[in-house]
Design a protein around this motif. Structure first.
Motif, PDB file in Angstrom:
ATOM      1  N   GLY A  20       0.776  -1.235   0.000  1.00 39.21           N
ATOM      2  CA  GLY A  20       0.000   0.000   0.000  1.00 39.21           C
ATOM      3  C   GLY A  20       0.800   1.275   0.000  1.00 39.21           C
ATOM      4  O   GLY A  20       0.232   2.358   0.158  1.00 39.21           O
ATOM      5  N   GLY A  25      -1.273   0.678  -4.945  1.00 37.25           N
ATOM      6  CA  GLY A  25      -1.484   0.524  -3.505  1.00 37.25           C
ATOM      7  C   GLY A  25      -1.600   1.847  -2.784  1.00 37.25           C
ATOM      8  O   GLY A  25      -2.432   2.006  -1.875  1.00 37.25           O
ATOM      9  N   ASN A  97      -2.887  -6.518  -2.606  1.00 32.42           N
ATOM     10  CA  ASN A  97      -2.452  -5.768  -3.781  1.00 32.42           C
ATOM     11  C   ASN A  97      -0.992  -5.999  -4.150  1.00 32.42           C
ATOM     12  O   ASN A  97      -0.610  -5.878  -5.322  1.00 32.42           O
ATOM     13  CB  ASN A  97      -2.698  -4.271  -3.530  1.00 32.42           C
ATOM     14  CG  ASN A  97      -1.875  -3.389  -4.445  1.00 32.42           C
ATOM     15  OD1 ASN A  97      -2.186  -3.222  -5.606  1.00 32.42           O
ATOM     16  ND2 ASN A  97      -0.804  -2.809  -3.901  1.00 32.42           N
TER      17      ASN A  97
END
Length: 255
Positions: A20, A25, A97
Motif C-alpha cells: 500500500g 497501492g 495488492n
C-alpha cells in the motif's frame, strides 16, 4: 482523480492493504482513508511509505498505519496483520495488492528465482487471508479483494513466473470464496490492465508502446492508479454484498 462515490459502510471499517505504499497501492490507501476507514498498509519501502502516510495525514487529517513487512516472511506477515487488528479492530476489508512484476526470460529462470517470485506474488495472498479470516468471522463478515492481472490473459511473454502467480490468484479466490462464504466473507479478484504507475514509467513505458496499447482500449485514455480505486471500494462495501468468487477486469476495454 479519486472516485466521487461515498460508501457509508466503509466509515470506521478496519482495512488492511498489502503493497500500500506506492503505485496502485498508494492510491488505494488514500482512497480508503477518504472514505473514513481506518487503514493499515503493508510495504517494505520506508521512504515512499512514510511520505505517503505524511501526505495523507496532511491532506485528510487521518494517518494510515504503515507496517514495514517483507511479505516473503509469513510470520512477519501474520504479526503485521495482528498489529492492524490490534490498532483498528478486526480487519473486515483485506486488499491483497502487493506484487513484483519483474521481467524475466524463460531460459534465465532458476529454482530460486521461481520460488522467490511466487513467494511475493502468490503465497502472501493466502496467508494474509488466513490471518484475517478469524476476525472477519467474529465481525460477522468481510471482504477480501485479491489483485490479479490481465497479463496472463493476454499471453504476456516476458514474465512467466508472474503470470503463473496471477492465474493462481484466481483459483485461490474461488477456493476461498467457497470456503468462507458461509461466514459472510466475500472473496473477489480484480484484474487491472496497464496502469501507468511511476514504476511503469521508469522501467517499461515508451511513448509509442503506450499509444499502441491505448489505441486497443475501448476508452482511449491512459489508465492511472486512481482509476482502480472505485472498483475496489465497491468490492469492499456492502454495495456488492452478493458478489463473490468473481474477477472484475478493469482495463479500459482492452480485452
Amino acid at each position: 482523480m479519486m472516485p466521487s462515490a461515498d460508501f457509508a459502510d466503509l466509515r470506521g471499517a478496519s482495512v488492511l492493504i498489502t503493497g500500500g505504499g506506492s503505485g496502485i497501492g498508494a492510491a488505494l490507501t488514500e482512497g480508503f482513508v477518504r472514505q473514513g476507514a481506518h487503514v493499515a498498509f503493508i510495504d517494505i519501502a520506508d521512504g515512499p511509505s512514510m511520505m505517503l502516510a505524511d501526505r495523507v495525514e496532511k491532506a485528510l487529517g487521518r494517518r494510515p498505519l504503515y507496517l514495514k513487512t517483507d511479505l516473503r516472511d509469513v510470520e512477519a506477515l501474520r504479526a503485521s496483520a495482528a498489529k492492524a487488528a490490534e490498532t483498528h479492530g478486526d480487519v473486515t476489508v483485506l486488499v491483497n495488492n502487493a506484487a513484483w512484476d519483474e521481467r524475466h526470460d524463460v531460459a534465465d529462470v532458476t529454482v530460486e528465482f521461481w520460488d522467490n517470485n511466487l513467494a511475493v506474488n502468490l503465497r502472501p495472498h493466502f496467508f494474509t487471508a488466513q490471518a484475517v479470516a478469524p476476525g472477519m468471522k467474529r465481525a460477522g463478515g468481510g471482504s477480501i479483494i485479491n489483485f490479479t492481472s490481465t497479463s496472463y490473459l493476454i499471453n504476456h511473454p516476458d514474465m512467466p513466473a508472474y503470470t503463473t502467480a496471477k492465474a493462481g490468484i484466481l483459483g485461490l479466490t474461488k477456493g476461498l470464496a467457497g470456503k468462507l462464504g458461509v461466514d459472510g466473507i466475500r472473496v473477489n479478484a480484480i484484474a487491472p490492465g496497464w496502469v501507468i504507475t511511476e514504476r511503469q514509467k521508469e522501467l517499461w513505458v515508451t511513448e509509442q508502446g503506450l499509444a499502441a496499447h491505448v489505441a486497443k482500449q475501448c476508452i482511449k485514455q491512459v489508465m492511472q492508479p486512481d482509476d482502480i480505486v472505485g472498483t475496489v471500494l465497491f468490492l469492499a462495501s456492502d454495495a456488492s454484498r452478493m458478489l463473490t468468487a468473481q474477477m472484475l477486469i478493469v482495463d479500459g476495454g482492452f480485452l
